[in-house]
Design a protein around this motif. Structure first.
Motif, PDB file in Angstrom:
ATOM      1  N   ARG A  19      16.184   8.794  -2.874  1.00  0.00           N
ATOM      2  CA  ARG A  19      16.323   7.596  -3.707  1.00  0.00           C
ATOM      3  C   ARG A  19      15.032   6.773  -3.742  1.00  0.00           C
ATOM      4  N   ARG A  20      13.938   7.303  -3.265  1.00  0.00           N
ATOM      5  CA  ARG A  20      12.676   6.561  -3.209  1.00  0.00           C
ATOM      6  C   ARG A  20      12.217   6.088  -4.588  1.00  0.00           C
ATOM      7  N   GLU A  21      12.398   6.924  -5.610  1.00  0.00           N
ATOM      8  CA  GLU A  21      11.910   6.610  -6.957  1.00  0.00           C
ATOM      9  C   GLU A  21      13.034   6.158  -7.888  1.00  0.00           C
ATOM     10  N   THR A  22      14.233   5.965  -7.347  1.00  0.00           N
ATOM     11  CA  THR A  22      15.396   5.613  -8.164  1.00  0.00           C
ATOM     12  C   THR A  22      15.455   4.105  -8.388  1.00  0.00           C
ATOM     13  N   LEU A  23      15.904   3.673  -9.564  1.00  0.00           N
ATOM     14  CA  LEU A  23      16.133   2.255  -9.818  1.00  0.00           C
ATOM     15  C   LEU A  23      17.343   1.802  -9.004  1.00  0.00           C
ATOM     16  N   ALA A  72      10.310  -5.500  -2.243  1.00  0.00           N
ATOM     17  CA  ALA A  72       9.954  -4.431  -1.309  1.00  0.00           C
ATOM     18  C   ALA A  72      11.156  -4.123  -0.433  1.00  0.00           C
ATOM     19  N   SER A  73      11.375  -2.848  -0.144  1.00  0.00           N
ATOM     20  CA  SER A  73      12.524  -2.443   0.670  1.00  0.00           C
ATOM     21  C   SER A  73      12.194  -1.143   1.390  1.00  0.00           C
ATOM     22  N   VAL A  74      12.428  -1.098   2.709  1.00  0.00           N
ATOM     23  CA  VAL A  74      12.136   0.101   3.496  1.00  0.00           C
ATOM     24  C   VAL A  74      13.249   0.326   4.518  1.00  0.00           C
ATOM     25  N   PHE A  75      13.343   1.567   4.979  1.00  0.00           N
ATOM     26  CA  PHE A  75      14.334   1.927   5.999  1.00  0.00           C
ATOM     27  C   PHE A  75      13.664   2.803   7.048  1.00  0.00           C
ATOM     28  N   TRP A  76      13.997   2.516   8.314  1.00  0.00           N
ATOM     29  CA  TRP A  76      13.518   3.324   9.442  1.00  0.00           C
ATOM     30  C   TRP A  76      14.705   3.623  10.349  1.00  0.00           C
ATOM     31  N   ASP A  87       8.158   8.391   9.392  1.00  0.00           N
ATOM     32  CA  ASP A  87       9.613   8.281   9.554  1.00  0.00           C
ATOM     33  C   ASP A  87      10.167   7.085   8.780  1.00  0.00           C
ATOM     34  N   LEU A  88       9.429   6.653   7.763  1.00  0.00           N
ATOM     35  CA  LEU A  88       9.807   5.473   6.994  1.00  0.00           C
ATOM     36  C   LEU A  88      10.162   5.881   5.570  1.00  0.00           C
ATOM     37  N   VAL A  89      11.206   5.272   5.023  1.00  0.00           N
ATOM     38  CA  VAL A  89      11.590   5.493   3.624  1.00  0.00           C
ATOM     39  C   VAL A  89      11.362   4.189   2.871  1.00  0.00           C
ATOM     40  N   SER A  90      10.557   4.246   1.812  1.00  0.00           N
ATOM     41  CA  SER A  90      10.302   3.054   1.000  1.00  0.00           C
ATOM     42  C   SER A  90      10.931   3.235  -0.369  1.00  0.00           C
ATOM     43  N   GLU A  96       0.822  -1.213   0.000  1.00  0.00           N
ATOM     44  CA  GLU A  96       0.000   0.000   0.000  1.00  0.00           C
ATOM     45  C   GLU A  96       0.856   1.263   0.000  1.00  0.00           C
ATOM     46  N   ILE A  97       1.960   1.260   0.748  1.00  0.00           N
ATOM     47  CA  ILE A  97       2.799   2.465   0.832  1.00  0.00           C
ATOM     48  C   ILE A  97       3.485   2.779  -0.492  1.00  0.00           C
ATOM     49  N   ASN A  98       3.439   1.838  -1.444  1.00  0.00           N
ATOM     50  CA  ASN A  98       4.018   2.076  -2.771  1.00  0.00           C
ATOM     51  C   ASN A  98       2.953   2.328  -3.828  1.00  0.00           C
ATOM     52  N   GLY A  99       1.711   2.563  -3.386  1.00  0.00           N
ATOM     53  CA  GLY A  99       0.663   2.900  -4.328  1.00  0.00           C
ATOM     54  C   GLY A  99      -0.326   1.800  -4.630  1.00  0.00           C
ATOM     55  N   TYR A 100      -0.201   0.627  -4.017  1.00  0.00           N
ATOM     56  CA  TYR A 100      -1.150  -0.462  -4.231  1.00  0.00           C
ATOM     57  C   TYR A 100      -2.505  -0.073  -3.641  1.00  0.00           C
ATOM     58  N   PRO A 101      -3.616  -0.291  -4.358  1.00  0.00           N
ATOM     59  CA  PRO A 101      -4.918   0.196  -3.889  1.00  0.00           C
ATOM     60  C   PRO A 101      -5.445  -0.506  -2.639  1.00  0.00           C
ATOM     61  N   ARG A 102      -4.998  -1.718  -2.361  1.00  0.00           N
ATOM     62  CA  ARG A 102      -5.468  -2.417  -1.161  1.00  0.00           C
ATOM     63  C   ARG A 102      -4.669  -1.976   0.066  1.00  0.00           C
ATOM     64  N   ALA A 103      -5.315  -2.056   1.229  1.00  0.00           N
ATOM     65  CA  ALA A 103      -4.673  -1.663   2.492  1.00  0.00           C
ATOM     66  C   ALA A 103      -3.825  -2.822   3.024  1.00  0.00           C
ATOM     67  N   THR A 104      -2.721  -3.089   2.356  1.00  0.00           N
ATOM     68  CA  THR A 104      -1.853  -4.200   2.761  1.00  0.00           C
ATOM     69  C   THR A 104      -0.798  -3.789   3.782  1.00  0.00           C
ATOM     70  N   THR A 105      -0.526  -2.476   3.910  1.00  0.00           N
ATOM     71  CA  THR A 105       0.483  -2.021   4.889  1.00  0.00           C
ATOM     72  C   THR A 105      -0.077  -0.864   5.727  1.00  0.00           C
ATOM     73  N   PRO A 106      -1.190  -1.081   6.419  1.00  0.00           N
ATOM     74  CA  PRO A 106      -1.820   0.030   7.149  1.00  0.00           C
ATOM     75  C   PRO A 106      -0.974   0.582   8.282  1.00  0.00           C
ATOM     76  N   ARG A 107      -0.217  -0.264   8.958  1.00  0.00           N
ATOM     77  CA  ARG A 107       0.576   0.214  10.094  1.00  0.00           C
ATOM     78  C   ARG A 107       1.794   1.004   9.630  1.00  0.00           C
ATOM     79  N   LEU A 108       2.458   0.525   8.603  1.00  0.00           N
ATOM     80  CA  LEU A 108       3.596   1.279   8.073  1.00  0.00           C
ATOM     81  C   LEU A 108       3.135   2.572   7.410  1.00  0.00           C
ATOM     82  N   ALA A 109       1.937   2.545   6.825  1.00  0.00           N
ATOM     83  CA  ALA A 109       1.425   3.743   6.158  1.00  0.00           C
ATOM     84  C   ALA A 109       1.192   4.885   7.134  1.00  0.00           C
TER      85      ALA A 109
END
Length: 578
Positions: A520-524, A497-501, A279-282, A262-275
């Motif tokens: 670097r969120r949108e970088t390959l 999927a990759s995130v940093f806190w 203070d999170l970088v995805s 979800e935090i990457n734009g997926y329409p379903r609420a799959t990551t409600p707590r991280l969303a």
């Protein structure tokens, strides 16, 4: 006149003989019980011929033992008693994990220290303890008494011949129908994976137990041989000093692709707590050069070249680099310790000062969930030594069977399974259930990662961070290729999927690095960049670091090893003609 006592004595002897044979029969049935019990629990995952093998091999092996030893009363009683005692443990294991004891179980037992053994002994389930006591009672009843009539010591050749012939037939069938798995890499250090009839033979009891012991010895020998390749390797790494305790956590995910979060734009609420966290970088476009774990994970934690097709590399992993810099290192794993797919990763796990494998079965069975790692992290945080710590947590994440990866409370997206059997990964007709179950695994990963962060937040005086990256992605019948699972090459199987806190204390001291990460969120990106990234985030200086290969470096190289997978021209389905 002296009373006649011969008949009562004869009657008493007859009763004793019948009691003994009844006890032996019960021991025989207990020894056979794991096979039917396994089929009742996990029979749907086995083909009909494999189910027959499980039952037949168990019955034939017990019959062969009895035919060979029945003329030696004490020996056969002891053997059947030992089989029944181990069968009780097998029954408990099947009830917990839907599979019998295997090489991974023996590996965990072999590595148990005295303190852990004491804890284990004190936590034996009451039902198992009572069952073992009942078996001891049966052995006592079956034990031949002094002065009892000793039967002839001739072997029952007919029954032995029948059981031996049947066992040989099953073995031949297994060898013919289950050819050796092809080796994926250039070396052949690790034994191939048993499957089909060979796996069914190992699942039988007691016939399969010697196979399991041999598997353990072979796997362990191969693992130690591979470990010797890099156990003496030294980076010459050093680290910066800090006036505050530090705990850095690397979480290695499993089969989680970025576009289902979800935090990457997926329409379903799959990551409600991280969303809910600001203070999170995805990293939305992190890609792995490999789409299967035995190559993907070593690449993620070492400087192994992305193009290298070998399970073993000459260098150690980031674990050794942190050790050299003065950190106490811990590896916590929900995956299995040995196996064709697991051992190339365990090589690096054993570099750590403290190694904790929490599951007794591999990814193909239901085991402990990833949340089992949270108490272990809490124990490390509670350590009063105030030492710096680097912790690796290797999770089961979203590996198939998806429904084994999360408890029922997380079955939010339904239907997530057929009503009468397990999910079939390669059946296009089950696309909806597969997709729902996969999203449920992401929902559970969301909870797990949030719990890791919450655990670290309980120590505000400790500078901490968590870096999470999956090893590879997963196909879910996404396009015209109709692919599912992983191992093949597509954007879906290489996307991770990759995130940093980071804790507030760490963020205050390393503001520039965090700002670079956010950019670097949108970088390959490539998982081949994670070694240097972790070194920089941990304040390590490692000789021979690859330039422009860290996510916090001012300039970043173009990850050519994942460009093709990211573009995924093969996924562009031909347009339908009007």
């Amino acid at each position: 006149m002296v009373p006649h006592v011969e008949k009562p004595r004869r009657m008493a002897g007859l009763f004793s003989l019948r009691t003994r044979y009844a006890a032996l029969a019960l021991l025989f049935l207990i020894g056979f019980a794991p096979g039917p019990f396994l089929l009742a629990h996990a029979g749907a995952t086995l083909d009909l011929d494999e189910r027959i093998t499980v039952l037949a091999a168990g019955a034939l092996s017990l019959t062969a033992l009895y035919s060979l030893l029945w003329r030696f009363p004490r020996t056969i009683t002891a053997v059947l008693g030992a089989c029944a005692a181990l069968a009780a443990v097998e029954l408990r294991f099947i009830a917990d994990y839907d599979w019998p004891i295997n090489a991974n179980t023996l590996s965990l037992i072999a590595e148990t220290n005295p303190a852990e053994a004491g804890d284990l002994a004190s936590s034996i389930p009451l039902g198992l303890a009572l069952g073992e006591l009942a078996i001891m009672m049966l052995v006592w009843l079956a034990w031949p008494r002094a002065g009892a009539h000793a039967p002839s010591r001739r072997i029952d050749r007919r029954a032995l011949a029948y059981s031996a012939a049947g066992s040989a037939g099953l073995l031949a069938l297994a060898l013919i129908s289950s050819p050796a798995t092809s080796t994926l890499d250039e070396d052949s250090i690790f034994p191939s994976v048993p499957y089909g009839q060979m796996l069914a033979l190992r699942a039988s009891y007691p016939a399969g137990f010697p196979w399991v012991v041999v598997d353990y010895v072979r796997e362990r020998t191969a693992l130690m041989r591979a470990f010797r390749h890099n156990q003496n390797f030294r980076f010459g790494a050093s680290g910066t000093k800090s006036d505050r305790p530090r705990m850095y956590v690397l979480v290695i995910g499993e089969t989680a692709r970025a576009d289902r979060w979800e935090i990457n734009g997926y329409p379903r609420a799959t990551t409600p707590r991280l969303a809910r966290r600001d203070d999170l970088v995805s990293f939305k476009h992190m890609m792995s050069p490999w789409s299967y774990s035995r190559y993907a994970v070593p690449l993620l934690i070492s400087r192994k070249p992305p193009e290298m097709r070998s399970a073993v590399y000459k260098e150690a992993s980031i674990v050794t680099a942190f050790k050299e810099a003065g950190f106490h290192t811990t590896w916590i794993s929900l995956q299995a310790p040995v196996g064709f797919y697991e051992s190339p990763i365990s090589i690096h796990a054993y570099e750590a000062d403290d190694v904790r494998f929490l599951n007794s079965v591999d990814y193909s069975k239901r085991g402990k969930s990833d949340l089992a790692a949270i108490p272990e992290i809490r124990k490390l945080l509670a350590d009063g030594s105030a030492r710096d710590q680097f912790v690796v947590v290797h999770t089961l994440g979203s590996h198939f069977r998806y429904t084994d990866r999360y408890p029922p409370a997380f079955a939010r997206f339904l239907p997530d399974r057929p009503a009468d059997r397990p999910l079939r990964l390669f059946d296009p007709g089950e696309r909806e259930a597969l997709s729902n179950a996969y999203d449920n695994t992401i929902l559970f990963t969301d909870t797990f990662l949030d719990e890791v962060i919450r655990t670290l937040e309980t120590r505000p005086g400790t500078d901490s961070w968590m870096f999470y990256s999956s090893d590879h992605g997963e196909a879910l019948f996404d396009d015209c290729r109709q692919q599912s699972g992983h191992g093949q090459s597509s954007r879906q199987t290489h996307s991770v999927a990759s995130v940093f806190w980071a804790s507030p204390g760490y963020a205050d001291r390393h503001g520039a690095a965090l700002e670079t990460l956010r950019g670097r969120r949108e970088t390959l990106l490539s998982t081949a960049m994670i070694f240097e990234t972790l070194a920089d985030l941990g304040g390590l200086s490692v000789p021979g670091q690859r330039p422009q290969n860290s996510l916090v470096a001012p300039r970043l190289r173009l990850p050519a090893e994942v460009v093709t997978a990211f573009d995924d021209s093969g996924g562009k389905c031909p347009e339908k003609s009007p």
